[in-house]
Design a protein around this motif. Structure first.
Motif, PDB file in Angstrom:
ATOM      1  N   ILE A 102      72.433  -4.286   2.159  1.00 35.23           N
ATOM      2  CA  ILE A 102      71.125  -4.809   2.581  1.00 35.23           C
ATOM      3  C   ILE A 102      70.397  -5.392   1.365  1.00 35.23           C
ATOM      4  O   ILE A 102      70.336  -4.778   0.309  1.00 35.23           O
ATOM      5  CB  ILE A 102      70.283  -3.701   3.259  1.00 35.23           C
ATOM      6  CG1 ILE A 102      71.004  -3.168   4.493  1.00 35.23           C
ATOM      7  CG2 ILE A 102      68.882  -4.215   3.621  1.00 35.23           C
ATOM      8  CD1 ILE A 102      71.316  -4.212   5.558  1.00 35.23           C
ATOM      9  N   GLY A 103      69.887  -6.581   1.525  1.00 32.61           N
ATOM     10  CA  GLY A 103      69.279  -7.292   0.404  1.00 32.61           C
ATOM     11  C   GLY A 103      70.218  -8.341  -0.167  1.00 32.61           C
ATOM     12  O   GLY A 103      69.792  -9.294  -0.797  1.00 32.61           O
ATOM     13  N   LYS A 104      71.510  -8.163   0.047  1.00 32.49           N
ATOM     14  CA  LYS A 104      72.495  -9.139  -0.432  1.00 32.49           C
ATOM     15  C   LYS A 104      73.028  -9.978   0.716  1.00 32.49           C
ATOM     16  O   LYS A 104      73.202 -11.186   0.590  1.00 32.49           O
ATOM     17  CB  LYS A 104      73.667  -8.430  -1.120  1.00 32.49           C
ATOM     18  CG  LYS A 104      73.262  -7.634  -2.360  1.00 32.49           C
ATOM     19  CD  LYS A 104      74.487  -7.184  -3.115  1.00 32.49           C
ATOM     20  CE  LYS A 104      74.124  -6.430  -4.391  1.00 32.49           C
ATOM     21  NZ  LYS A 104      73.673  -5.034  -4.093  1.00 32.49           N
ATOM     22  N   ILE A 120      69.290   1.112   7.835  1.00 34.27           N
ATOM     23  CA  ILE A 120      68.918  -0.272   7.508  1.00 34.27           C
ATOM     24  C   ILE A 120      67.397  -0.393   7.452  1.00 34.27           C
ATOM     25  O   ILE A 120      66.838  -1.009   6.541  1.00 34.27           O
ATOM     26  CB  ILE A 120      69.511  -1.261   8.546  1.00 34.27           C
ATOM     27  CG1 ILE A 120      71.038  -1.286   8.458  1.00 34.27           C
ATOM     28  CG2 ILE A 120      68.945  -2.669   8.335  1.00 34.27           C
ATOM     29  CD1 ILE A 120      71.723  -2.122   9.545  1.00 34.27           C
ATOM     30  N   GLU A 121      66.728   0.210   8.415  1.00 35.86           N
ATOM     31  CA  GLU A 121      65.266   0.148   8.455  1.00 35.86           C
ATOM     32  C   GLU A 121      64.661   0.705   7.154  1.00 35.86           C
ATOM     33  O   GLU A 121      63.798   0.082   6.544  1.00 35.86           O
ATOM     34  CB  GLU A 121      64.763   0.943   9.676  1.00 35.86           C
ATOM     35  CG  GLU A 121      63.254   1.153   9.746  1.00 35.86           C
ATOM     36  CD  GLU A 121      62.446  -0.127   9.964  1.00 35.86           C
ATOM     37  OE1 GLU A 121      63.033  -1.133  10.440  1.00 35.86           O
ATOM     38  OE2 GLU A 121      61.248  -0.130   9.640  1.00 35.86           O
ATOM     39  N   ILE A 129      61.778  -6.373   3.080  1.00 39.48           N
ATOM     40  CA  ILE A 129      62.381  -7.505   3.802  1.00 39.48           C
ATOM     41  C   ILE A 129      62.600  -7.134   5.274  1.00 39.48           C
ATOM     42  O   ILE A 129      62.556  -5.959   5.638  1.00 39.48           O
ATOM     43  CB  ILE A 129      63.746  -7.929   3.192  1.00 39.48           C
ATOM     44  CG1 ILE A 129      64.736  -6.747   3.198  1.00 39.48           C
ATOM     45  CG2 ILE A 129      63.550  -8.458   1.767  1.00 39.48           C
ATOM     46  CD1 ILE A 129      66.147  -7.125   2.766  1.00 39.48           C
ATOM     47  N   VAL A 130      62.816  -8.147   6.073  1.00 41.43           N
ATOM     48  CA  VAL A 130      63.196  -7.952   7.474  1.00 41.43           C
ATOM     49  C   VAL A 130      64.617  -8.477   7.624  1.00 41.43           C
ATOM     50  O   VAL A 130      64.926  -9.574   7.164  1.00 41.43           O
ATOM     51  CB  VAL A 130      62.233  -8.710   8.418  1.00 41.43           C
ATOM     52  CG1 VAL A 130      62.714  -8.614   9.862  1.00 41.43           C
ATOM     53  CG2 VAL A 130      60.815  -8.151   8.279  1.00 41.43           C
ATOM     54  N   LEU A 163      61.498  -0.546  15.214  1.00 39.60           N
ATOM     55  CA  LEU A 163      61.854  -0.647  13.798  1.00 39.60           C
ATOM     56  C   LEU A 163      61.456  -2.032  13.276  1.00 39.60           C
ATOM     57  O   LEU A 163      62.179  -3.007  13.478  1.00 39.60           O
ATOM     58  CB  LEU A 163      63.360  -0.403  13.608  1.00 39.60           C
ATOM     59  CG  LEU A 163      63.898   0.917  14.191  1.00 39.60           C
ATOM     60  CD1 LEU A 163      65.404   1.036  13.969  1.00 39.60           C
ATOM     61  CD2 LEU A 163      63.185   2.121  13.596  1.00 39.60           C
ATOM     62  N   PRO A 164      60.308  -2.110  12.596  1.00 36.06           N
ATOM     63  CA  PRO A 164      59.761  -3.419  12.241  1.00 36.06           C
ATOM     64  C   PRO A 164      60.560  -4.180  11.191  1.00 36.06           C
ATOM     65  O   PRO A 164      60.390  -5.389  11.067  1.00 36.06           O
ATOM     66  CB  PRO A 164      58.361  -3.085  11.694  1.00 36.06           C
ATOM     67  CG  PRO A 164      58.400  -1.638  11.338  1.00 36.06           C
ATOM     68  CD  PRO A 164      59.412  -1.000  12.235  1.00 36.06           C
TER      69      PRO A 164
END
Ligand code: PLP
Length: 242
Positions: A102-104, A120-121, A129-130, A163-164
């Motif tokens: 996540i983020g990559k 992930i949330e 980030i979303v 989960l925003p």
């Protein structure tokens, strides 16, 4: 066959499938699945103008990701192209790999359980980030396949609505491997119907359009059944001898 030849062949077959099914080419995105090839061939894919790269294991993707999108990525045309690159995580995602991925990776195609959604949330919230995610559904019902059982989809979608930092963008499925392309049709059609039902029930914060389905052996059938993202490895990128 060279990469240009393969791209041309895929584009021609794709256009024909679009014509047959009254679809527009621009409504379908190609993900070049680079899991069978190394860095040089992945860089070559980018030089040919493809921007969506798919990988299914972090261990296999890491070196390529670092070279192309990492903060110390080298210059040259790999780097020039890299600002546009969008990485797609298409394999099953272990919860303990969430921190790496996540983020990559821009898109996750394999969201199939609550524990993964929670992980992930949390990570996305930390990073601010979303994350756009496809919900993976096991439409074929094969036991070996990952993915949520279709009858659990509504309930799972309800959880995601709370989960925003997760943005559901569609559904993903894998058809049974190794059969005739036509054998994938009921699976792909089933995924489209599940998406339409989900939207009709308005469970998610917003309706979703995405259908991530179709691989080298059955991508034309997927187009005919409404695919918006094709995940193409062998036929598009090629495959090194193991
Ligand atoms: C490997 C893989 C693909 C691409 O497979 P090909 O048949 O080589 O096109 C697509 N989706 C997933 C989830 C994969 O693991």
């Amino acid at each position: 066959m060279t990469l240009s030849d393969r791209i041309q062949t895929v584009e021609r077959r794709l256009s024909e499938a679009c014509l047959r099914s009254g679809r527009r080419r621009e409504d379908i995105e190609l993900i070049a699945v680079t899991k069978y090839v190394g860095l040089q061939q992945t860089a070559d894919v980018l030089r040919h103008g493809l921007v969506h790269l798919g990988e299914n294991r972090w261990q296999d993707a890491e070196a390529k990701w670092n070279a192309i999108s990492g903060s110390h990525a080298e210059g040259g045309d790999t780097k020039a192209a890299s600002s546009e690159v969008k990485w797609h995580f298409i394999g099953s995602l272990q919860t303990n790999k969430v921190k790496d991925v996540i983020g990559k990776f821009t898109y996750i195609h394999s969201l199939d359980r609550s524990s993964l959604a929670q992980a992930i949330e949390r990570r996305a919230q930390q990073l601010g980030i979303v994350v756009p995610c496809f919900i993976q559904v096991n439409v074929s019902g094969e036991e070996s396949k990952h993915g949520l059982a279709p009858e659990r989809l509504t309930e799972f979608a309800r959880e995601l609505a709370d989960l925003p930092h997760i943005e559901p963008v569609g559904l993903m499925t894998m058809a049974p491997l190794g059969g005739e392309a036509e054998q994938s049709r009921p699976v792909f059609r089933g995924l489209r119907e599940l998406r339409d039902e989900l939207n009709a029930k308005a469970v998610l914060r917003q309706p979703v359009n995405g259908l991530s389905m179709g691989m080298s052996g059955d991508f034309e059938v997927a187009v005919e059944e409404g695919a918006t993202w094709l995940r193409l490895g062998t036929i598009l990128v090629g495959r090194n001898e193991q």
